[in-house]
Motif scaffolding. Structure first.
Motif, PDB file in Angstrom:
ATOM      1  N   LEU A 327      23.114  42.544  86.406  1.00 28.50           N
ATOM      2  CA  LEU A 327      22.221  43.306  87.285  1.00 28.50           C
ATOM      3  C   LEU A 327      21.593  42.324  88.337  1.00 28.50           C
ATOM      4  O   LEU A 327      21.248  42.678  89.462  1.00 28.50           O
ATOM      5  CB  LEU A 327      21.275  43.780  86.480  1.00 28.50           C
ATOM      6  N   ALA A 328      21.314  41.025  87.913  1.00 30.46           N
ATOM      7  CA  ALA A 328      20.321  40.003  88.809  1.00 30.46           C
ATOM      8  C   ALA A 328      20.549  38.703  88.221  1.00 30.46           C
ATOM      9  O   ALA A 328      20.948  38.323  87.131  1.00 30.46           O
ATOM     10  CB  ALA A 328      18.952  40.405  88.571  1.00 30.46           C
ATOM     11  N   VAL A 329      20.557  37.824  89.376  1.00 28.38           N
ATOM     12  CA  VAL A 329      20.299  36.439  89.153  1.00 28.38           C
ATOM     13  C   VAL A 329      19.128  35.705  89.609  1.00 28.38           C
ATOM     14  O   VAL A 329      18.830  36.088  90.881  1.00 28.38           O
ATOM     15  CB  VAL A 329      21.819  35.722  89.675  1.00 28.38           C
ATOM     16  N   ASP A 330      18.603  35.143  88.867  1.00 27.17           N
ATOM     17  CA  ASP A 330      17.294  34.518  89.312  1.00 27.17           C
ATOM     18  C   ASP A 330      16.260  35.541  89.512  1.00 27.17           C
ATOM     19  O   ASP A 330      15.379  35.195  90.559  1.00 27.17           O
ATOM     20  CB  ASP A 330      17.323  33.299  90.293  1.00 27.17           C
ATOM     21  N   GLY A 331      16.293  36.661  89.127  1.00 25.36           N
ATOM     22  CA  GLY A 331      15.182  37.898  89.569  1.00 25.36           C
ATOM     23  C   GLY A 331      15.594  38.374  90.788  1.00 25.36           C
ATOM     24  O   GLY A 331      14.931  39.253  91.013  1.00 25.36           O
ATOM     25  N   THR A 332      16.632  38.157  91.330  1.00 22.51           N
ATOM     26  CA  THR A 332      17.253  38.915  92.460  1.00 22.51           C
ATOM     27  C   THR A 332      18.447  39.970  91.914  1.00 22.51           C
ATOM     28  O   THR A 332      19.334  39.569  91.809  1.00 22.51           O
ATOM     29  CB  THR A 332      17.796  37.724  93.304  1.00 22.51           C
ATOM     30  N   LEU A 333      17.913  41.215  92.252  1.00 22.03           N
ATOM     31  CA  LEU A 333      18.824  42.315  92.008  1.00 22.03           C
ATOM     32  C   LEU A 333      20.107  42.235  93.214  1.00 22.03           C
ATOM     33  O   LEU A 333      19.771  42.002  94.186  1.00 22.03           O
ATOM     34  CB  LEU A 333      18.229  43.732  92.192  1.00 22.03           C
ATOM     35  N   LEU A 334      21.261  42.340  92.361  1.00 26.70           N
ATOM     36  CA  LEU A 334      22.609  42.443  93.219  1.00 26.70           C
ATOM     37  C   LEU A 334      22.875  43.871  93.618  1.00 26.70           C
ATOM     38  O   LEU A 334      23.466  44.572  92.801  1.00 26.70           O
ATOM     39  CB  LEU A 334      23.430  41.597  92.633  1.00 26.70           C
ATOM     40  N   VAL A 335      22.551  44.097  94.695  1.00 27.63           N
ATOM     41  CA  VAL A 335      23.038  45.576  95.321  1.00 27.63           C
ATOM     42  C   VAL A 335      24.123  45.329  96.340  1.00 27.63           C
ATOM     43  O   VAL A 335      24.123  44.061  97.089  1.00 27.63           O
ATOM     44  CB  VAL A 335      21.710  46.178  95.831  1.00 27.63           C
ATOM     45  N   SER A 336      24.858  46.545  96.849  1.00 29.86           N
ATOM     46  CA  SER A 336      25.657  46.616  97.938  1.00 29.86           C
ATOM     47  C   SER A 336      24.902  46.225  99.200  1.00 29.86           C
ATOM     48  O   SER A 336      23.762  46.944  99.617  1.00 29.86           O
ATOM     49  CB  SER A 336      26.269  47.935  98.031  1.00 29.86           C
ATOM     50  N   GLN A 337      25.507  45.629 100.171  1.00 32.20           N
ATOM     51  CA  GLN A 337      25.034  45.342 101.470  1.00 32.20           C
ATOM     52  C   GLN A 337      24.830  46.554 102.208  1.00 32.20           C
ATOM     53  O   GLN A 337      23.987  46.935 102.957  1.00 32.20           O
ATOM     54  CB  GLN A 337      25.751  44.211 102.072  1.00 32.20           C
TER      55      GLN A 337
END
Length: 498
Positions: A327-337
């Motif tokens: 879902l996320a790395v270092d509190g940054t959610l990974l979403v489609s650009q």
């Protein structure tokens, strides 16, 4: 003795295969209880939580009987509250490893008061919190943060303040001589729960701190576990203890303990090594190691994995049973650009626990891909309410329907070979309770009344699944997939306190 060695060899072989059915007294589900699995930690007043912490020294235990002199953060007085609220036996001593998990809400104004209770020879200590804009007062200036000086001085308390601007999983650790103090155990976690209104499809249950992991409708989950990976080089801890004994009162010279070459010999998940990590949270056996690593789930549930690299080395976290969606790395959610409504994290079967990095991922297990009926083909039951089931996972019976009625393709192993105390590696069938037409042998009923699947979750670095160079140990635990119904026909309730 030869029989014992043979049992251990057989058990080790199955562990590496990755699909092992077990019964462990420490891991069994108990029906009718009210306490459920969730990340344990401490909470503060909503909106403006205050955490009073102290850095102290105490020994921690290892499964081989060694007591390791360590430093850790703890509670400087009773905390405001514990999470989950239903946890029994929860406590927060003046020193624990890892430090107290601080659970706050998005938008909270968080205050941490840190008092230095370390021995005089340890010198100053501090807290740094990557990912937050922290303002500090008190203490003295340090290289990375304001530092609390040793007890007996007027500057031995520092106040850190920050706003929890983003949900997610974060870490905190000492910013003072970190090569030594982080190694000694001064580390912990911060969890920020999202403020987003919960979508109707997501419903917070007793298994989770929240209904969603992030401010995103696709981050629903059912239960969660926190995995903090760290290691110990016992020689460093012995040298630090010797230096402490040499200077009991101020002033003390700077502590000079060699931390290189770095060759750790103990490997921890949430401050414990296997099998201790599979004991209950707050077990009295480990007064300074309150958190465990003992994941349980029911088929089809969404399990939020909160993973933190707290040590100096990268530890490949390998989980059997299925891939996990990051879902996320270092509190940054990974979403489609191009489409922010769509999650874009990769599917992984190994998470590289990089030092100082956090990863949030969703794991689930439905039995898909096994190609046999997880309940046992001879046990009469329906899937999707039909004798001829439709494709997909049935959320009621919790079964992958295309495999309904398929027989397990091999003969289960002899339980006399794979029984090792309370551990049991017999039939692989989930929820194998037996029927009049298919009775179980008395030994199976006695040892494996509820049945279940277990998958080894561990470091993929073989050296790190040892304790004092002895296998099994270290960074290892078992994911237990419980049957949805217990042996008496009641819904399974997963109780981490038993």
């Amino acid at each position: 003795m030869d029989q014992t060695r043979r049992i251990v060899r057989e058990l080790g072989t199955l562990l590496w295969i990755g699909a092992l059915t077990v019964l462990a007294g420490l891991l069994s589900a108990f029906a009718g209880c009210n306490v459920y699995a969730a990340v344990p930690g401490i909470t503060g007043q909503m909106g403006a939580p205050v955490f009073n912490l102290i850095a102290s020294a105490a020994p921690i235990s290892q499964p081989d009987g060694q007591m390791i002199y360590s430093w850790g953060y703890g509670c400087d007085g009773p905390p405001t509250g514990f999470a989950p609220a239903s946890a029994t036996g929860a406590n927060c001593t003046t020193m624990q490893i890892p430090g107290p998990t601080l659970i706050v809400n998005e938008g909270d104004s968080v205050t941490i008061n840190l008092r230095n209770g370390l021995p005089p020879a340890a010198g100053n200590t501090s807290i740094v919190m990557p990912g937050f804009d922290v303002a500090a007062t008190g203490g003295v200036a340090g290289l990375l943060a304001r530092e609390a000086t040793p007890s007996g001085t007027t500057t031995n308390v520092v106040t850190y303040k920050f706003t929890a601007t983003r949900p997610g999983t974060y870490l905190y650790h000492s910013g003072s001589q970190p090569d030594l103090q982080v190694e000694m155990g001064l580390q912990g976690a911060v969890i920020v729960l999202p403020s987003m209104a919960v979508p109707t499809a997501c419903k917070k249950g007793p298994y989770s701190l929240a209904a969603i992991a992030y401010d995103h409708a696709s981050t629903c989950y059912d239960r969660e576990y926190l995995f903090q990976w760290s290691e110990i080089m016992s020689r460093v801890h012995r040298d630090a203890q010797a230096a402490v004994l040499e200077c009991a009162t101020l002033p003390c010279p700077p502590m000079m303990v060699a931390t290189e070459p770095y060759q750790p010999d103990y490997f921890l998940i949430n401050g414990r090594s296997m099998p201790d990590d599979m004991d209950t949270p707050y077990a009295p056996n480990y007064p300074h190691q309150p958190y465990n690593g003992n994941p349980h789930m029911l088929p089809g549930e969404l399990v939020l994995m909160r993973v933190i690299g707290q040590g100096r080395l990268q530890h490949p976290f390998h989980f059997h049973g299925n891939h996990a969606r990051v879902l996320a790395v270092d509190g940054t959610l990974l979403v489609s650009q191009n489409d922010p409504a769509r999650l874009a994290g990769p599917l992984l079967f190994t998470i590289a626990t990089v030092p100082g990095q956090t990863v949030d991922a969703i794991f689930t297990w439905t039995g898909q891909g096994l190609n046999w009926d997880v309940y046992g083909a001879t046990n009469g039951h329906l899937c999707n309410g039909k004798t001829t089931p439709s494709p997909g996972f049935d959320p009621v019976t919790k079964e992958y329907c295309p495999d309904h009625g398929k027989r397990f393709p091999v003969t289960p192993p002899d339980p006399n070979i794979l029984a090792n105390g309370l551990w049991y590696g017999g039939s692989p069938y989930l929820g194998l309770q037996g029927t009049p037409a298919n009775p179980l042998p008395p030994a199976v009923v006695r040892q494996n009344a509820d049945g279940g699947y277990a998958y080894m979750w561990h470091s993929h670095n073989e050296r790190e699944i040892t304790t004092g160079n002895v296998f099994p140990g270290g960074m290892m635990m078992m994911l237990i997939i419980e049957p949805p119904m217990d042996a008496t026909g009641h819904p399974t309730v997963i109780d981490e306190t038993q």
